[in-house]
Design an enzyme around this catalytic site. Structure first.
Site, short mmCIF file in Angstrom:
data_model
loop_
_atom_site.label_atom_id
_atom_site.label_comp_id
_atom_site.label_asym_id
_atom_site.label_seq_id
_atom_site.Cartn_x
_atom_site.Cartn_y
_atom_site.Cartn_z
N GLY A 135 3.72 -37.32 33.08
CA GLY A 135 2.82 -36.11 33.56
C GLY A 135 3.08 -35.91 34.96
O GLY A 135 3.58 -36.57 35.78
N ASP A 163 15.67 -33.16 32.66
CA ASP A 163 16.52 -32.41 33.39
C ASP A 163 18.18 -32.71 33.11
O ASP A 163 18.95 -32.04 33.27
CB ASP A 163 16.29 -32.75 34.67
CG ASP A 163 14.65 -32.61 35.16
OD1 ASP A 163 14.35 -31.60 34.90
OD2 ASP A 163 14.10 -33.35 35.85
N ARG A 166 18.95 -31.12 29.95
CA ARG A 166 19.38 -29.81 30.30
C ARG A 166 20.52 -29.34 31.21
O ARG A 166 21.45 -28.51 30.53
CB ARG A 166 18.14 -29.18 30.99
CG ARG A 166 16.71 -29.14 30.23
CD ARG A 166 15.79 -28.81 31.43
NE ARG A 166 14.46 -28.96 30.56
CZ ARG A 166 13.08 -28.75 31.10
NH1 ARG A 166 12.96 -28.86 32.35
NH2 ARG A 166 12.07 -28.45 30.17
N HIS A 191 11.45 -34.13 40.24
CA HIS A 191 11.43 -33.29 39.00
C HIS A 191 10.78 -32.14 39.52
O HIS A 191 9.73 -32.07 39.25
CB HIS A 191 10.72 -34.04 38.13
CG HIS A 191 10.54 -33.36 36.95
ND1 HIS A 191 11.55 -32.71 36.12
CD2 HIS A 191 9.13 -32.95 36.10
CE1 HIS A 191 11.07 -32.08 34.91
NE2 HIS A 191 9.74 -32.10 35.05
P1 NAD Z 1 -1.11 -31.54 26.70
O1 NAD Z 1 -2.29 -30.91 27.61
O2 NAD Z 1 -0.77 -31.07 25.40
O3 NAD Z 1 -1.76 -33.07 26.69
C1 NAD Z 1 -1.98 -34.03 27.70
C2 NAD Z 1 -3.06 -34.73 27.16
O4 NAD Z 1 -3.42 -35.76 28.16
C3 NAD Z 1 -4.54 -34.26 26.40
O5 NAD Z 1 -4.59 -34.64 25.09
C4 NAD Z 1 -5.46 -34.80 27.50
O6 NAD Z 1 -6.54 -35.06 26.86
C5 NAD Z 1 -4.87 -36.15 27.81
N1 NAD Z 1 -5.37 -36.50 29.02
C6 NAD Z 1 -5.72 -35.60 30.25
N2 NAD Z 1 -6.28 -36.89 31.21
C7 NAD Z 1 -6.22 -38.04 30.95
C8 NAD Z 1 -6.54 -39.20 31.13
N3 NAD Z 1 -7.11 -39.55 32.51
N4 NAD Z 1 -6.22 -40.36 30.42
C9 NAD Z 1 -5.66 -40.22 29.09
N5 NAD Z 1 -5.47 -38.91 28.55
C10 NAD Z 1 -5.73 -37.83 29.51
O7 NAD Z 1 0.00 -31.80 27.64
P2 NAD Z 1 1.62 -32.10 27.45
O8 NAD Z 1 2.12 -30.88 26.88
O9 NAD Z 1 1.52 -33.19 26.31
O10 NAD Z 1 2.18 -32.41 28.79
C11 NAD Z 1 1.60 -33.57 29.38
C12 NAD Z 1 2.20 -33.69 30.94
O11 NAD Z 1 3.52 -33.97 30.62
C13 NAD Z 1 2.02 -32.57 31.78
O12 NAD Z 1 1.37 -32.97 33.13
C14 NAD Z 1 3.33 -31.96 31.80
O13 NAD Z 1 3.35 -31.07 32.71
C15 NAD Z 1 4.03 -33.11 31.58
N6 NAD Z 1 5.55 -32.94 31.36
C16 NAD Z 1 6.49 -33.54 31.96
C17 NAD Z 1 7.98 -33.43 31.92
C18 NAD Z 1 8.89 -34.02 32.36
O14 NAD Z 1 10.13 -33.79 32.25
N7 NAD Z 1 8.70 -35.14 33.51
C19 NAD Z 1 8.36 -32.65 30.70
C20 NAD Z 1 7.16 -31.90 30.03
C21 NAD Z 1 5.92 -31.97 30.24
C1 LMR Z 2 9.36 -29.24 32.35
O1 LMR Z 2 10.40 -29.68 33.17
O2 LMR Z 2 9.63 -28.76 31.26
C2 LMR Z 2 7.91 -30.09 32.60
O3 LMR Z 2 7.79 -30.51 33.76
C3 LMR Z 2 6.91 -29.08 32.39
C4 LMR Z 2 6.84 -27.96 33.46
O4 LMR Z 2 5.74 -27.63 34.06
O5 LMR Z 2 7.95 -27.41 33.88
#
Ligand code: NAD
Ligand code: LMR
Length: 332
Positions: A135, A163, A166, A191
């Site tokens: 997250g 990353d 990619r 990130h």
């Molecule tokens: P999404 O909105 O589809 O799903 C997130 C889920 O988290 C939802 O179902 C929501 O109800 C749940 N949630 C929210 N608060 C919560 C809590 N306190 N406890 C438990 N569950 C909770 O989002 P997603 O597309 O699955 O992305 C999730 C996260 O991952 C985002 O923050 C996104 O930016 C991040 N992400 C990070 C990377 C990375 O490379 N690090 C890559 C892609 C996405």
């Molecule tokens: C990504 O790199 O795809 C995720 O961290 C989602 C975003 O917000 O870019």
């Protein structure tokens, strides 16, 4: 069969939808490991999570162990071997009439989630638990969680494997080689758009990728911004943040941590700095890592940092320091 307890937050989200089947298919933890899944969601979403659970059951994987869905983080992380902290809000959404553009803008919204979760993990997950924060903003969320967990026998990671994948894909395409020919890809720092996907130490068939490509202009003005901004490009095109590739990177990270790294290679994730490469201790910083035969994970030392790399490492460090300052009230 061996058994492992794996807790995943955000179980009903889009990343989880791609991630969960692969956690219980034998692919991630091995054919002979039963995976007990603990799915953690906010109460409003537990009903929707039931749909995902039905599908997991319907996959019929023999590695699937017990399955719990809960809104109680303590129950969810109890005795967990691995905790995958995916649950949080992605950027691109509109809050109070304002679109959330940068991952760091999510700090105020998401940071708080990681205080209670960190503290529960510190108390209730296994002493040798491994925790991967997906997250966003992943590095600083991991800093908050690790700080609140206050349990030095557990190990926290923030995800930069997406990353790295990619970056490898871009280098392979440019050089006209197979992606498996690209090794040693280090993502330094955050990130975020300040990350440094190191093309000088990455190798293509054993030779520096920058040397093989021999096009400084492309490296600095095409490759770097493309990798740094790939998340945004996916959001703009798809209308939602990356999910399948993010789930894939989470699985890559778990496998990299749980299995010895091949000689001469590394994997990318952010971990607490021990001061290596001049990065302030404790910052969750993306480094080239190696898993040793005894299971320990170490930062690979003595990598040559040229002037260009040093300036990039300095700016990503600055950004992480300012993120840490912004969340200082959430740190104990
Ligand atoms: P999404 O909105 O589809 O799903 C997130 C889920 O988290 C939802 O179902 C929501 O109800 C749940 N949630 C929210 N608060 C919560 C809590 N306190 N406890 C438990 N569950 C909770 O989002 P997603 O597309 O699955 O992305 C999730 C996260 O991952 C985002 O923050 C996104 O930016 C991040 N992400 C990070 C990377 C990375 O490379 N690090 C890559 C892609 C996405
Ligand atoms: C990504 O790199 O795809 C995720 O961290 C989602 C975003 O917000 O870019």
């Amino acid at each position: 069969m061996k058994e492992i307890n794996v807790a995943v937050t955000g179980g009903a989200g889009q990343i989880a939808y791609s991630l969960l089947p692969r956690l219980i298919s034998g692919e991630t933890f091995g054919e002979n490991t039963k995976v007990n899944l603990r799915l953690i969601e906010i109460p409003q979403v537990l009903e929707k999570l039931e749909g995902t659970i039905m599908e997991l059951i319907d996959c019929g994987f023999k590695q699937m162990g017990s399955l719990i869905a809960t809104a109680d983080i303590k129950e969810g992380v109890k005795d967990a071997d691995w905790v995958l902290l995916v649950g949080s809000i992605p950027r691109g959404i509109i809050i109070d009439g304002k679109k959330i553009e940068e991952r760091s803008d999510l700090l105020k919204i998401n940071g708080g989630i990681f205080t209670d979760q960190g503290s529960a993990i510190g108390k209730y997950a296994k002493p040798n638990a491994k925790i991967l924060v997906v997250g966003n903003p992943a590095n600083t969320n991991a800093l908050i969680g690790m700080n609140q967990a206050n349990n030095s026998s557990q190990q926290w990671f923030a995800m930069t494997a997406l990353d790295a994948n990619r970056a490898k894909a871009q280098l392979a395409t440019k050089a006209g080689v197979d992606i498996s020919d690209v090794t040693n890809m280090a993502i330094w720092g955050n990130h975020s758009p300040t990350m440094y996907p190191d093309p000088y130490n990455a190798l293509i068939n054993g030779v520096s990728a920058a040397e093989v490509i021999n096009d400084k202009e492309w490296i600095e003005n095409s490759y770097l911004p493309l990798v740094q901004q790939r998340g945004k490009a996916v959001i703009d095109a798809r209308g939602a943040s990356s999910a399948a590739s993010a789930a894939n990177a989470a699985i890559d990270t778990v496998k990299s941590v749980d299995n010895p790294t091949e000689k001469g290679d590394c994997f990318s994730a952010a971990i607490a700095s021990d001061g290596s490469y001049g990065v302030p201790k404790g910052l969750i910083f993306g480094y080239p890592l190696r898993t040793n035969l005894d299971g320990s994970v170490e930062i690979i030392q003595d990598i040559k940092i040229n002037e260009f790399a040093q300036s990039k490492i300095n700016s990503t460090t600055e950004e992480l320091l300012s993120e840490r300052e912004a969340v200082k009230d959430l740190l104990i």
